[in-house]
Design an enzyme around this catalytic site. Structure first.
Site, PDB file in Angstrom:
ATOM      1  CB  VAL A  47     -15.626 -20.243  11.732  1.00 34.38           C
ATOM      2  CG1 VAL A  47     -15.009 -19.076  10.967  1.00 34.38           C
ATOM      3  CG2 VAL A  47     -16.503 -21.070  10.805  1.00 34.38           C
ATOM      4  CB  CYS A  48     -13.806 -18.851  16.648  1.00 34.26           C
ATOM      5  SG  CYS A  48     -15.248 -17.786  16.431  1.00 34.26           S
ATOM      6  N   GLY A  49     -11.913 -21.215  15.897  1.00 35.68           N
ATOM      7  CA  GLY A  49     -10.722 -22.017  16.163  1.00 35.68           C
ATOM      8  C   GLY A  49      -9.766 -21.999  14.985  1.00 35.68           C
TER       9      GLY A  49
END
Length: 159
Positions: A47-49
């Site tokens: 998700v962060c990526g």
């Protein structure tokens, strides 16, 4: 435990964090123009990526609105450098690494239970005042609509 982010209308807590092993970036470096702070839990998580890649794609939109962008997590600067290179990111990732989460705590978005930060967004005006904040569920990419709306809503004297 629910985080309580610094509310709109509050002076943004100052910070100075490593962007590389030998360089620091400070809130004061962005005086005079809006700044988007994107706190995120960890480099390399899916998700962060995706979230950071989206913001990278929208950098020109942020810049059209006069805004700068920085990402902040508790990962170290070496980890950030590898992540930014792999994702071809063109904005600084700041290491809130030691003391761990100190800046996230000042912004009210440190997750004590797991030692990371919330997925939290802040728009700070050119005078250093928080104008908008949002804490997303940890597993949800908050996208950029809220950021763009907040930047567009800044009084023209504040951009």
């Amino acid at each position: 435990m629910k985080s309580t982010p610094v509310p709109a209308g509050t002076p943004a807590p100052p910070f100075s964090l490593p962007s590389t092993p030998d360089q620091k970036v400070s809130l004061s470096d962005f005086r005079g123009g809006p700044l988007v702070l994107a706190f995120y839990p960890a480099d390399w998580s899916p998700v962060c990526g995706d979230q950071m890649a989206l913001y990278n794609e929208l950098l020109s939109e942020f810049r059209k609105l006069g805004a700068s962008l920085v990402g902040i997590s508790v990962d170290g600067s070496w980890c950030h450098n590898a992540f930014a290179a792999a994702r071809k990111l063109h904005f600084p990732l700041l290491a809130d690494f030691e003391p761990k989460g100190e800046v996230a705590r000042r912004y009210g978005v440190y997750r004590e239970q797991d030692g990371t930060t919330e997925r939290a967004l802040f728009v700070i005006d050119g005078e250093g005042i928080v104008r908008w904040s949002y804490v997303s569920p940890i597993g949800v990419n908050p996208g950029a609509d809220g950021i763009l709306t907040a930047l567009e809503a800044l009084p023209k004297g504040k951009v």
